[in-house]
Design an enzyme around this catalytic site. Structure first.
Site, PDB file in Angstrom:
ATOM      1  N   PRO A   1      25.698  40.545  38.829  1.00  0.00           N
ATOM      2  CA  PRO A   1      25.313  39.184  38.309  1.00  0.00           C
ATOM      3  C   PRO A   1      24.311  39.706  37.147  1.00  0.00           C
ATOM      4  CG  PRO A   1      24.158  39.692  40.608  1.00  0.00           C
ATOM      5  CD  PRO A   1      25.137  40.635  40.300  1.00  0.00           C
ATOM      6  N   GLU A   2      24.599  38.906  36.094  1.00  0.00           N
ATOM      7  CA  GLU A   2      23.579  39.048  34.826  1.00  0.00           C
ATOM      8  C   GLU A   2      22.820  37.711  34.820  1.00  0.00           C
ATOM      9  OE1 GLU A   2      26.120  40.116  31.559  1.00  0.00           O
ATOM     10  OE2 GLU A   2      27.588  41.211  32.840  1.00  0.00           O
TER      11      GLU A   2
ATOM     12  N   LYS B   1      17.365  40.488  35.574  1.00  0.00           N
ATOM     13  CA  LYS B   1      18.283  40.259  36.541  1.00  0.00           C
ATOM     14  C   LYS B   1      17.774  40.266  38.074  1.00  0.00           C
ATOM     15  CE  LYS B   1      21.678  43.115  34.047  1.00  0.00           C
ATOM     16  NZ  LYS B   1      22.410  44.214  34.021  1.00  0.00           N
TER      17      LYS B   1
ATOM     18  N   ARG C   1      26.962  45.539  50.375  1.00  0.00           N
ATOM     19  CA  ARG C   1      27.207  47.159  49.912  1.00  0.00           C
ATOM     20  C   ARG C   1      25.665  47.749  49.848  1.00  0.00           C
ATOM     21  NH1 ARG C   1      31.295  46.747  45.431  1.00  0.00           N
ATOM     22  NH2 ARG C   1      30.725  49.145  45.000  1.00  0.00           N
TER      23      ARG C   1
ATOM     24  N   ARG D   1      30.892  52.671  29.999  1.00  0.00           N
ATOM     25  CA  ARG D   1      31.265  51.278  30.746  1.00  0.00           C
ATOM     26  C   ARG D   1      32.747  50.736  29.996  1.00  0.00           C
ATOM     27  NH1 ARG D   1      27.499  48.363  33.293  1.00  0.00           N
ATOM     28  NH2 ARG D   1      29.356  47.365  34.143  1.00  0.00           N
TER      29      ARG D   1
END
Ligand SMILES: [Zn+2]
Length: 269
Positions: free
Chosen positions: A2-3, A54, A112, A259
């Site tokens: 999530p940003e 975040k 996770r 990335r």
């Protein structure tokens, strides 16, 4: 991960559901994710909820703070009194339970286990937050400040700078790629090669896209969900996870700063 728009969405919903309420019981089910010390400070009232980059911060009475980082798979779920059954589908991944004084229940889930809920005092919170750069939707994030950030790192890659949390906080892989597409900038570009006009375009598009994503409750790719369901911004993605751009040009996917980065070689120069 999530940003800014996804975390902002969750913060706005948390405010509606639990602000000014008191946690009368707190249960840690997974101490790898959640600080055990939180159990010992009940009851505590949640006086403020806000976002920084975040992260989500709960300001408690007693001069304490909960610092929540969702990382890849952290979620919150909330059920009103008598509706606890609604939380059944998420039972398996519950890391903490907040029992509130109105009889409702908030759970923090971590699939996770990369995220965390930490108990902080003012000093340790400030220390952690002081590493973060400017908030892109704050007034302080002016075009001039953005220019300064880029020009201090002329040799750095523009996309790498956009996701550097110590410079600008809250932008990650999705919104950096989207912003550069809408600004028409090739993500390989070095900051020092950008013209004034191009810097302005990136600045303008980034802010626009972050605001629009908040309006649509964030982007659901992989498994982001906010408290009331899924985000809607994925419908508006131009390059992230796409094969062609809006003009049907084939996109190229490359690695930048480690990335995966998609861009259109025809629309982005
Ligand atoms: Zn294109």
């Amino acid at each position: 991960m999530p940003e800014l728009p996804e975390v902002e969405t969750i913060v706005r919903q948390l405010k509606k559901k639990i602000l000014n309420k008191t946690v009368v019981k707190f249960e840690v089910l997974d101490s790898k994710v959640v600080d055990r010390g939180i159990e010992k400070i009940v009851p505590f009232r949640i006086d403020k909820i806000y976002r920084r980059a975040k992260s989500i911060i709960f300001e408690l009475n007693k001069d304490r703070f909960l610092l929540v980082h969702l990382r890849m798979t952290g979620h919150f779920h909330h059920a009103k009194k008598g509706k606890e059954n609604e939380l059944k589908p998420y039972e398996k991944f519950v890391a903490a339970k907040f029992y509130l004084n109105d009889g409702s229940l908030l759970t923090h889930n971590s699939i996770r286990k990369f995220g965390h809920v930490k108990l902080k005092n003012k000093e340790s919170l400030q220390k952690e937050l002081s590493k973060l750069g400017l908030e892109p939707l704050d007034k302080e994030f002016t075009l001039k400040r953005f220019e300064e950030i880029l020009l201090k790192k002329k040799k750095s890659n523009v996309k790498v700078l956009l996701v550097d949390q110590s410079l600008i906080a809250g932008i990650g892989n999705i919104y950096a790629q989207e912003g550069l597409y809408h600004a028409g900038i090739d993500p390989h570009r070095k900051a020092g090669s950008l013209s004034q006009k191009e810097i302005e375009a990136i600045y303008r598009e980034l802010i626009k896209i972050l605001k629009k994503a908040i309006e649509h409750h964030g982007t659901t790719v992989e498994n982001y969900v906010h408290i009331e369901g899924s985000g809607g911004f994925q419908k508006y993605l131009a390059v992230y996870g796409k094969k062609t751009c809006k003009k049907r040009h084939e996109l190229r996917k490359v690695l930048i700063g480690g990335r995966g980065t998609s861009y259109c070689p025809r629309c982005q120069k």
